[in-house]
Design an enzyme around this catalytic site. Structure first.
Site, PDB file in Angstrom:
ATOM      1  N   ASN A 120     -11.147  -2.279  -5.199  1.00  0.00           N
ATOM      2  CA  ASN A 120     -10.387  -1.324  -6.011  1.00  0.00           C
ATOM      3  C   ASN A 120     -11.092  -0.932  -7.311  1.00  0.00           C
ATOM      4  O   ASN A 120     -10.679   0.018  -7.990  1.00  0.00           O
ATOM      5  CB  ASN A 120      -8.965  -1.844  -6.304  1.00  0.00           C
ATOM      6  CG  ASN A 120      -8.054  -1.809  -5.096  1.00  0.00           C
ATOM      7  OD1 ASN A 120      -7.160  -2.652  -4.938  1.00  0.00           O
ATOM      8  ND2 ASN A 120      -8.250  -0.832  -4.212  1.00  0.00           N
TER       9      ASN A 120
ATOM     10  N   ASP B 171       0.825  -1.210   0.000  1.00  0.00           N
ATOM     11  CA  ASP B 171       0.000   0.000   0.000  1.00  0.00           C
ATOM     12  C   ASP B 171       0.863   1.266   0.000  1.00  0.00           C
ATOM     13  O   ASP B 171       1.978   1.256   0.505  1.00  0.00           O
ATOM     14  CB  ASP B 171      -0.921  -0.012   1.237  1.00  0.00           C
ATOM     15  CG  ASP B 171      -2.079   0.965   1.095  1.00  0.00           C
ATOM     16  OD1 ASP B 171      -2.344   1.433  -0.029  1.00  0.00           O
ATOM     17  OD2 ASP B 171      -2.719   1.259   2.130  1.00  0.00           O
TER      18      ASP B 171
HETATM   19  C1  IPE Z   1      -5.536  -2.655  -0.174  1.00  0.00           C
HETATM   20  O1  IPE Z   1      -5.162  -1.327  -0.327  1.00  0.00           O
HETATM   21  C2  IPE Z   1      -5.550  -3.354  -1.498  1.00  0.00           C
HETATM   22  C3  IPE Z   1      -4.249  -3.534  -2.131  1.00  0.00           C
HETATM   23  C4  IPE Z   1      -3.077  -3.256  -1.601  1.00  0.00           C
HETATM   24  C5  IPE Z   1      -4.284  -4.120  -3.441  1.00  0.00           C
HETATM   25  P1  IPE Z   1      -6.241  -0.158  -0.475  1.00  0.00           P
HETATM   26  O2  IPE Z   1      -5.461   1.114  -0.543  1.00  0.00           O
HETATM   27  O3  IPE Z   1      -7.144  -0.441  -1.601  1.00  0.00           O
HETATM   28  O4  IPE Z   1      -7.049  -0.280   0.876  1.00  0.00           O
HETATM   29  P2  IPE Z   1      -7.915   0.805   1.650  1.00  0.00           P
HETATM   30  O5  IPE Z   1      -8.913   1.337   0.674  1.00  0.00           O
HETATM   31  O6  IPE Z   1      -6.977   1.864   2.123  1.00  0.00           O
HETATM   32  O7  IPE Z   1      -8.528   0.055   2.784  1.00  0.00           O
HETATM   33  C1  IPE Z   2      -1.655   0.231  -3.279  1.00  0.00           C
HETATM   34  O1  IPE Z   2      -1.380   1.579  -3.332  1.00  0.00           O
HETATM   35  C2  IPE Z   2      -1.798  -0.390  -4.642  1.00  0.00           C
HETATM   36  C3  IPE Z   2      -3.179  -0.761  -5.001  1.00  0.00           C
HETATM   37  C4  IPE Z   2      -4.213  -0.699  -4.206  1.00  0.00           C
HETATM   38  C5  IPE Z   2      -3.397  -1.230  -6.345  1.00  0.00           C
HETATM   39  P1  IPE Z   2      -2.572   2.655  -3.324  1.00  0.00           P
HETATM   40  O2  IPE Z   2      -2.945   2.947  -4.735  1.00  0.00           O
HETATM   41  O3  IPE Z   2      -3.666   2.207  -2.465  1.00  0.00           O
HETATM   42  O4  IPE Z   2      -1.819   3.917  -2.704  1.00  0.00           O
HETATM   43  P2  IPE Z   2      -2.446   4.951  -1.662  1.00  0.00           P
HETATM   44  O5  IPE Z   2      -2.960   4.157  -0.511  1.00  0.00           O
HETATM   45  O6  IPE Z   2      -3.525   5.689  -2.374  1.00  0.00           O
HETATM   46  O7  IPE Z   2      -1.284   5.814  -1.302  1.00  0.00           O
HETATM   47 MG    MG Z   3      -4.081   2.473  -0.477  1.00  0.00          MG
END
Ligand code: IPE
Ligand code: IPE
Ligand code: MG
Length: 239
Positions: A65, A17
């Site tokens: 997502n 993340d």
């Molecule tokens: C969790 O991260 C999913 C992945 C790392 C693929 P998110 O960024 O989507 O999770 P939330 O929305 O902060 O809970």
């Molecule tokens: C995790 O990084 C990757 C995926 C969920 C695909 P994020 O895209 O959630 O990055 P932040 O949390 O917005 O920084």
């Molecule tokens: Mg995230």
């Protein structure tokens, strides 16, 4: 509890993340962060054998997502296709067995084809087991497993009275995986966001502030050896 046994985590799962924030900090589009994240993944997979990590499971795209913008989703899907295409040869050569978990039904045909091919091409490997969670959600997985199980009952192939934890786990996407010993989440969020709900019942959790594109093999090594180190100290006390 796995701690106190003096061994490295056999199965590490990572919620990668913080890609978006990493890009934002640099005034770049979110996809720039995802690209940097993909490079990090290469590095982390490669260091696993040296650390004694046999199974690595990573969260690449969740069932939630899809709520992101079309642009980001399309960019991520392109990145997944590119990652598979560019990495296949090296993964085969390096003895990595790759498998995917999650629901493939919503993924585009070309991507699913590449996923199938990568699974097939690495099927004889066993040095490291890399599992990529793509369109994965723990609740969705449990619901799909229940659906399949119910269908087996309806077809008279399964006696409902015999269903226990072990039988149920057999219907999950992860039927081939041991439970994770250690779950790491980067970027400072202390939640599991629907990742491996059933499987992580007894996992140790490590929440760290580092954003995923900054998650170097050194950071990973520190966490993994820290986990083992605590076990070694515990051993000394009981000796
Ligand atoms: C969790 O991260 C999913 C992945 C790392 C693929 P998110 O960024 O989507 O999770 P939330 O929305 O902060 O809970
Ligand atoms: C995790 O990084 C990757 C995926 C969920 C695909 P994020 O895209 O959630 O990055 P932040 O949390 O917005 O920084
Ligand atoms: Mg995230």
């Amino acid at each position: 509890m796995k701690r106190g046994t003096g061994i490295a985590p056999h199965h590490v799962a990572i919620i990668m993340d913080g890609n978006g924030r990493w890009a934002q900090q640099r005034g770049r589009p979110r996809l720039f962060g995802h690209q940097a994240g993909a490079r990090r993944l290469r590095e982390i997979v490669r260091v696993c054998p040296d650390l004694g990590v046999k199974y690595l499971t990573i969260f690449a795209f969740s069932t939630e997502n899809w709520k992101r913008t079309q642009i980001e989703i399309a960019g991520l899907m392109t990145l997944f296709r590119r990652y598979i295409t560019l990495e296949t040869k090296a993964l085969v050569r390096e003895g990595v067995r790759v498998r995917f978990i999650g629901d493939r039904i919503r993924l585009d045909e070309k991507l699913v084809w590449l996923m199938d091919e990568l699974e097939l091409m690495t099927a004889d490997n066993s040095r490291v087991h890399l599992t990529i969670a793509l369109n994965y959600g723990g609740r969705d997985e449990v619901a799909r497993a229940t659906r399949r199980l119910a269908q087996e009952v309806r077809a008279n192939r399964l006696n409902p009275d015999t269903v226990n934890e072990e039988t149920f786990a057999h219907y999950l996407d992860t039927y081939f995986l041991p439970d994770p010993d250690l779950v790491i989440r980067t970027s400072g969020e202390a939640r599991i966001s629907n990742f491996l709900l059933w499987q992580s019942a007894y996992a140790e959790y490590e929440f760290i502030d580092t954003l995923w594109p900054d998650f170097t093999k050194e950071v990973f090594t520190e966490i993994v050896t820290g986990y083992s180190g605590r076990e070694r100290r515990f051993g000394a006390v009981t000796a």
